[in-house]
Design a protein around this motif. Structure first.
Motif, PDB file in Angstrom:
ATOM      1  N   THR A 128       0.840  -1.200   0.000  1.00  0.00           N
ATOM      2  CA  THR A 128       0.000   0.000   0.000  1.00  0.00           C
ATOM      3  C   THR A 128       0.871   1.244   0.000  1.00  0.00           C
ATOM      4  OG1 THR A 128      -0.138   0.016   2.419  1.00  0.00           O
ATOM      5  CG2 THR A 128      -1.868  -1.172   1.229  1.00  0.00           C
ATOM      6  N   LYS A 137      -2.963   3.406  -5.643  1.00  0.00           N
ATOM      7  CA  LYS A 137      -3.147   1.982  -5.849  1.00  0.00           C
ATOM      8  C   LYS A 137      -4.629   1.642  -5.676  1.00  0.00           C
ATOM      9  CE  LYS A 137       1.281   0.739  -6.099  1.00  0.00           C
ATOM     10  NZ  LYS A 137       1.897   0.055  -7.261  1.00  0.00           N
ATOM     11  N   LYS A 138      -5.016   0.484  -6.174  1.00  0.00           N
ATOM     12  CA  LYS A 138      -6.392   0.015  -5.992  1.00  0.00           C
ATOM     13  C   LYS A 138      -6.723  -0.113  -4.511  1.00  0.00           C
ATOM     14  CE  LYS A 138      -9.578  -3.660  -7.487  1.00  0.00           C
ATOM     15  NZ  LYS A 138     -10.174  -3.889  -6.169  1.00  0.00           N
ATOM     16  N   ASP A 139      -7.921   0.322  -4.127  1.00  0.00           N
ATOM     17  CA  ASP A 139      -8.454   0.279  -2.763  1.00  0.00           C
ATOM     18  C   ASP A 139      -7.807   1.301  -1.834  1.00  0.00           C
ATOM     19  OD1 ASP A 139     -10.172  -1.812  -3.443  1.00  0.00           O
ATOM     20  OD2 ASP A 139      -8.692  -3.342  -2.942  1.00  0.00           O
ATOM     21  N   LYS A 181      -8.363   1.479 -18.414  1.00  0.00           N
ATOM     22  CA  LYS A 181      -9.564   1.763 -17.640  1.00  0.00           C
ATOM     23  C   LYS A 181     -10.286   2.951 -18.262  1.00  0.00           C
ATOM     24  CE  LYS A 181      -8.888  -1.292 -14.350  1.00  0.00           C
ATOM     25  NZ  LYS A 181      -9.811  -2.415 -14.114  1.00  0.00           N
ATOM     26  N   ALA A 188     -10.128   4.283  -4.236  1.00  0.00           N
ATOM     27  CA  ALA A 188      -9.696   4.063  -5.614  1.00  0.00           C
ATOM     28  C   ALA A 188     -10.196   2.708  -6.099  1.00  0.00           C
ATOM     29  CB  ALA A 188      -8.176   4.134  -5.707  1.00  0.00           C
ATOM     30  N   GLY A 189     -10.967   2.721  -7.172  1.00  0.00           N
ATOM     31  CA  GLY A 189     -11.506   1.478  -7.707  1.00  0.00           C
ATOM     32  C   GLY A 189     -10.483   0.681  -8.509  1.00  0.00           C
ATOM     33  N   PHE A 190      -9.380   1.329  -8.895  1.00  0.00           N
ATOM     34  CA  PHE A 190      -8.326   0.655  -9.648  1.00  0.00           C
ATOM     35  C   PHE A 190      -7.063   1.505  -9.549  1.00  0.00           C
ATOM     36  CE2 PHE A 190     -10.998   3.201 -12.440  1.00  0.00           C
ATOM     37  CZ  PHE A 190     -10.076   4.096 -12.966  1.00  0.00           C
ATOM     38  N   GLU A 191      -5.932   0.918  -9.944  1.00  0.00           N
ATOM     39  CA  GLU A 191      -4.665   1.650  -9.924  1.00  0.00           C
ATOM     40  C   GLU A 191      -4.651   2.661 -11.059  1.00  0.00           C
ATOM     41  OE1 GLU A 191       0.184   0.847 -10.161  1.00  0.00           O
ATOM     42  OE2 GLU A 191      -1.231  -0.827  -9.941  1.00  0.00           O
ATOM     43  N   HIS A 218      -6.433   9.700  -9.812  1.00  0.00           N
ATOM     44  CA  HIS A 218      -7.760  10.047  -9.304  1.00  0.00           C
ATOM     45  C   HIS A 218      -7.697  11.500  -8.816  1.00  0.00           C
ATOM     46  CE1 HIS A 218      -8.663   5.615  -8.879  1.00  0.00           C
ATOM     47  NE2 HIS A 218      -7.338   5.618  -8.904  1.00  0.00           N
TER      48      HIS A 218
END
Length: 218
Positions: free
Chosen positions: A111, A136-138, A163, A183-186, A189
């Protein structure tokens, strides 16, 4: 019963008059196209009359709404695709039995470190700016932005490799906003702002969370 007499040749308009009337009609139509239709529908104002009449701004709003509608449609398709993929993955996982004796260790989840930043921008009337976080994702980010005067239109969104554009939140004529997102994906944002007021607007963004970089991209 009396029928109207047929007009004589002398009473009919000449070819020159017909051509002249046709040219006048074409000129009038072209004038309306350039001064009214193009500014009001497409924000194209070659003569500057549309801006004076307020039609160019109407055309800009129509074009922006059309782009936003297309982005919303893409978002809906992406969400439906992701939900279908997640459902299929859950079904496959339910059919598998995990042998715990063969599990030796699990790799730690990588992370991004927690960080905090403050970004201040000044936007002239009609000007736009975009600030993005690399995540990063999540990853989770908390934020607050506020203006010193005037108001802004905003769009909190994301995009990344392979994406589609995803919009988390849209705002109109706002002076501030506070919240958080996952974040839904890497990818990157962040926020897009446009100054729709008639004064210079200073916007201050305070953000903290799991991201590796913050930068202005527009």
């Amino acid at each position: 019963m009396y029928n109207t007499d047929m007009p004589t040749r002398a009473e009919l308009p000449s070819s020159r008059k017909l051509i002249r009337s046709t040219l006048i009609a074409l000129a009038a139509a072209a004038t309306l196209l350039v001064t009214v239709v193009l500014p009001a529908e497409y924000a194209v104002d070659p003569t500057g009359i549309g801006k004076v009449l307020g039609l160019t701004e109407m055309g800009e709003i129509k074009q922006q709404l059309a782009l936003e509608a297309a982005a919303d449609e893409q978002t809906a398709v992406l969400i439906e695709t992701l939900e279908t993929a997640e459902t299929q993955a859950d079904e496959r996982a339910a059919d598998q039995v995990v042998d715990t004796e063969k599990v030796v260790s699990l790799a730690p989840v990588e992370t991004a470190p927690e960080r905090t930043d403050v970004v201040t921008l000044t936007l002239a009337p009609g000007e736009a700016a975009e600030v993005k976080l690399t995540m990063k994702k999540d990853g989770i980010a908390k934020y607050e932005w506020v203006t010193n005067q005037g108001h802004l239109n905003s769009d909190l969104h994301a995009d990344g490799a392979n994406k589609a554009f995803v919009s988390y939140r849209k705002g109109r004529s706002e002076t501030s906003n506070t919240g958080e997102f996952i974040a839904g994906f890497e990818g990157v944002h962040g926020w897009f702002w446009r100054n729709r007021s008639d004064v210079d607007v200073e916007v201050t963004l305070r953000v903290s969370g799991a991201y590796s970089e913050v930068k202005r991209v527009l």
